[in-house]
Design a protein around this motif. Structure first.
Motif, PDB file in Angstrom:
ATOM      1  N   UNK A 148       0.818  -1.203   0.000  1.00 57.67           N
ATOM      2  CA  UNK A 148       0.000   0.000   0.000  1.00 57.67           C
ATOM      3  C   UNK A 148       0.858   1.263   0.000  1.00 57.67           C
ATOM      4  N   UNK A 149       1.956   1.238   0.747  1.00 59.96           N
ATOM      5  CA  UNK A 149       2.841   2.409   0.805  1.00 59.96           C
ATOM      6  C   UNK A 149       3.462   2.672  -0.559  1.00 59.96           C
ATOM      7  N   UNK A 150       3.971   1.620  -1.199  1.00 64.58           N
ATOM      8  CA  UNK A 150       4.583   1.788  -2.513  1.00 64.58           C
ATOM      9  C   UNK A 150       3.553   2.235  -3.553  1.00 64.58           C
ATOM     10  N   UNK A 151       2.337   1.694  -3.457  1.00 67.78           N
ATOM     11  CA  UNK A 151       1.285   2.081  -4.402  1.00 67.78           C
ATOM     12  C   UNK A 151       0.945   3.559  -4.256  1.00 67.78           C
ATOM     13  N   UNK A 152       0.785   4.025  -3.028  1.00 69.08           N
ATOM     14  CA  UNK A 152       0.463   5.430  -2.795  1.00 69.08           C
ATOM     15  C   UNK A 152       1.624   6.333  -3.167  1.00 69.08           C
ATOM     16  N   UNK A 153       2.836   5.903  -2.879  1.00 68.31           N
ATOM     17  CA  UNK A 153       4.006   6.711  -3.213  1.00 68.31           C
ATOM     18  C   UNK A 153       4.174   6.844  -4.720  1.00 68.31           C
ATOM     19  N   UNK A 154       3.914   5.760  -5.456  1.00 72.23           N
ATOM     20  CA  UNK A 154       4.000   5.831  -6.915  1.00 72.23           C
ATOM     21  C   UNK A 154       2.955   6.786  -7.472  1.00 72.23           C
ATOM     22  N   UNK A 155       1.755   6.782  -6.897  1.00 72.81           N
ATOM     23  CA  UNK A 155       0.710   7.697  -7.361  1.00 72.81           C
ATOM     24  C   UNK A 155       1.079   9.142  -7.043  1.00 72.81           C
ATOM     25  N   UNK A 156       1.631   9.385  -5.862  1.00 74.23           N
ATOM     26  CA  UNK A 156       1.986  10.764  -5.507  1.00 74.23           C
ATOM     27  C   UNK A 156       3.125  11.281  -6.374  1.00 74.23           C
ATOM     28  N   UNK A 157       4.028  10.406  -6.776  1.00 75.70           N
ATOM     29  CA  UNK A 157       5.098  10.856  -7.671  1.00 75.70           C
ATOM     30  C   UNK A 157       4.521  11.304  -9.006  1.00 75.70           C
ATOM     31  N   UNK A 158       3.465  10.637  -9.496  1.00 71.91           N
ATOM     32  CA  UNK A 158       2.797  11.081 -10.712  1.00 71.91           C
ATOM     33  C   UNK A 158       2.092  12.418 -10.488  1.00 71.91           C
ATOM     34  N   UNK A 159       1.463  12.575  -9.331  1.00 74.23           N
ATOM     35  CA  UNK A 159       0.822  13.849  -9.013  1.00 74.23           C
ATOM     36  C   UNK A 159       1.846  14.978  -8.981  1.00 74.23           C
ATOM     37  N   UNK A 160       2.980  14.730  -8.369  1.00 76.25           N
ATOM     38  CA  UNK A 160       4.029  15.746  -8.296  1.00 76.25           C
ATOM     39  C   UNK A 160       4.589  16.057  -9.675  1.00 76.25           C
ATOM     40  N   UNK A 161       4.734  15.045 -10.509  1.00 78.00           N
ATOM     41  CA  UNK A 161       5.227  15.276 -11.864  1.00 78.00           C
ATOM     42  C   UNK A 161       4.248  16.115 -12.676  1.00 78.00           C
ATOM     43  N   UNK A 162       2.957  15.835 -12.530  1.00 74.49           N
ATOM     44  CA  UNK A 162       1.962  16.638 -13.217  1.00 74.49           C
ATOM     45  C   UNK A 162       1.934  18.075 -12.718  1.00 74.49           C
ATOM     46  N   UNK A 163       2.074  18.266 -11.424  1.00 74.31           N
ATOM     47  CA  UNK A 163       2.103  19.625 -10.871  1.00 74.31           C
ATOM     48  C   UNK A 163       3.308  20.397 -11.382  1.00 74.31           C
ATOM     49  N   UNK A 164       4.462  19.745 -11.426  1.00 76.28           N
ATOM     50  CA  UNK A 164       5.656  20.422 -11.933  1.00 76.28           C
ATOM     51  C   UNK A 164       5.516  20.746 -13.420  1.00 76.28           C
ATOM     52  N   UNK A 165       4.898  19.843 -14.182  1.00 76.59           N
ATOM     53  CA  UNK A 165       4.708  20.111 -15.609  1.00 76.59           C
ATOM     54  C   UNK A 165       3.832  21.336 -15.813  1.00 76.59           C
ATOM     55  N   UNK A 166       2.781  21.458 -15.022  1.00 78.15           N
ATOM     56  CA  UNK A 166       1.905  22.617 -15.176  1.00 78.15           C
ATOM     57  C   UNK A 166       2.543  23.889 -14.627  1.00 78.15           C
ATOM     58  N   UNK A 167       3.411  23.758 -13.643  1.00 80.62           N
ATOM     59  CA  UNK A 167       4.156  24.928 -13.180  1.00 80.62           C
ATOM     60  C   UNK A 167       5.027  25.481 -14.294  1.00 80.62           C
TER      61      UNK A 167
END
Length: 409
Positions: A157-176
């Motif tokens: 569960x930790x790895x699954x959530x961490x992988x999803x948050x890394x995608x969220x962070x990547x999307x946020x940086x792309x839009x920044x």
């Protein structure tokens, strides 16, 4: 190339600006034009059967979740941060649990596994009270397998959530990068392009339209026609809407506008280099949207959770008896909630305040255009005043002329 419509007021002077009488805003009413070009025809009514009855609650939960995802996200201000770190936030979050889309989406699995716990408890109670024939065994098992596999489930569960948050962070940086690139591109155009005011305003329109088109390209069901109708000309908008890839179509408008402007080669090269930021933003965002976390990883997590909670009442029966029902409910609600958060943030763009970011870019460019002439007049007056102070009445420099001191010194 057409001249901008009346929503952009062009004055004879060099300081063109967006008029305050027609501010840019996202329409509140939905338009008939959506990002998806080909809408699916309405499906025929589904006949009522056992499967449709069992799907009532899951369909209801999914409908609530999808409708909540379409809500616009605000940008945080100071008041929002004060409320976010308030000491009463825990009570507020607890009271708002029934309105949370994450919790509502967990209603089907939590109810299902709680019902399984009730069935197992009822069966074991019937066996214990000799309500069933003797050959019916009591459903019980050792808790040792659960003790051994609990760390594996936690890590999964930790790895699954961490992988999803890394995608969220990547999307946020792309839009920044997209937003900062749009601001910088517009600033360069305002400063570098002094003539061709009509074409200059058209170019600024296309630059401002790009993040809106990219937002609609990434979020299904966005009203691109309504978002751009106050920004682009009707013929420009028709061409954009008929394109298979709206953001790249707007980039073509930007590139053609730069070629038509009367600019020096170095200035044109500098402005054309800004388009690279837009291409990079499209590439990163499309990869995030089109390529999810490996499906085998997501399926493994889901299957592990399902098997865990299907057998949990059997494992806990000897120690808890009927308490396995609330224990299963709490365990399913907790673990499935963690997995659900990972699934939601795996697609980051509906979670970001993209509408507010696009409007913020427009406001910044509008303010820059409105203050362009005034800033030039102020700086010109300062240069004239400094030149006059450097010369005395007999033509020799004045001692200390042009020097400045730090305020309050």
């Amino acid at each position: 190339m057409t001249t901008p419509k009346s929503s952009f007021h062009i004055t004879p002077s060099s300081s063109s600006q967006f008029p305050l009488r027609t501010p840019f805003k996202f329409p509140s009413k939905p338009s008939k034009i959506f990002c998806a070009r080909n809408s699916n025809p309405p499906s025929p009514p589904t006949p009522i059967n056992l499967i449709s009855i069992l799907r009532v609650i899951p369909d209801w939960a999914d409908a609530i979740q999808e409708s909540r995802l379409k809500q616009k996200r605000p940008l945080y201000k100071y008041e929002d941060w004060v409320e976010h770190r308030s000491s009463l936030r825990h009570v507020k979050h607890l009271l708002s649990s029934l309105s949370s889309r994450v919790i509502l989406s967990l209603v089907p699995p939590v109810l299902a596994f709680t019902a399984v716990a009730v069935v197992v408890s009822s069966y074991n109670t019937a066996v214990y009270w000799d309500l069933l024939p003797e050959f019916f065994p009591t459903l019980r098992a050792s808790s040792l397998p659960y003790q051994l596999t609990a760390p594996a489930l936690a890590l999964l569960l930790v790895f699954r959530t961490e992988a999803s948050y890394s995608r969220f962070e990547e999307g946020r940086k792309a839009w920044t990068k997209v937003i900062s690139g749009t601001n910088d591109f517009a600033r360069q155009v305002i400063v570098s392009v002094g003539t061709d005011s009509v074409l200059k305003m058209a170019l600024l329109q296309y630059i401002l339209a790009f993040p809106i088109a990219l937002k609609c390209h990434l979020i299904h069901g966005s009203d691109i026609g309504g978002d751009l109708k106050n920004l682009l000309e009707d013929d420009d908008l028709d061409l954009v809407l008929s394109s298979n890839h709206r953001p790249r179509c707007i980039i073509q408008f930007i590139s053609q506008s730069l070629q038509l402007l009367n600019l020096e080669s170095s200035t044109r090269t500098t402005l054309e280099s800004k388009v690279t930021c837009f291409h990079e933003g499209i590439g990163v965002c499309e990869q995030i949207t089109s390529i999810p976390i490996p499906l085998s990883y997501t399926r493994l997590t889901s299957r592990f959770l399902v098997l865990w909670h299907l057998t949990l009442p059997i494992i806990l029966w000897d120690d808890c008896h009927w308490i396995v029902v609330p224990a299963t409910f709490i365990s399913a609600a907790s673990l499935f909630c963690i997995e659900e958060v990972g699934v939601l943030i795996e697609e980051p763009f509906p979670m970001l305040a993209l509408d507010e970011l696009c409007k913020l870019v427009y406001d910044n460019v509008q303010e820059a255009l409105m203050s362009e002439k005034k800033i030039r007049e102020i700086l010109g007056a300062k240069m004239k005043d400094a030149a006059s102070r450097r010369q005395s009445s007999n033509g020799y420099p004045v001692s200390g002329a042009g020097q400045s001191t730090w305020p309050n010194n």
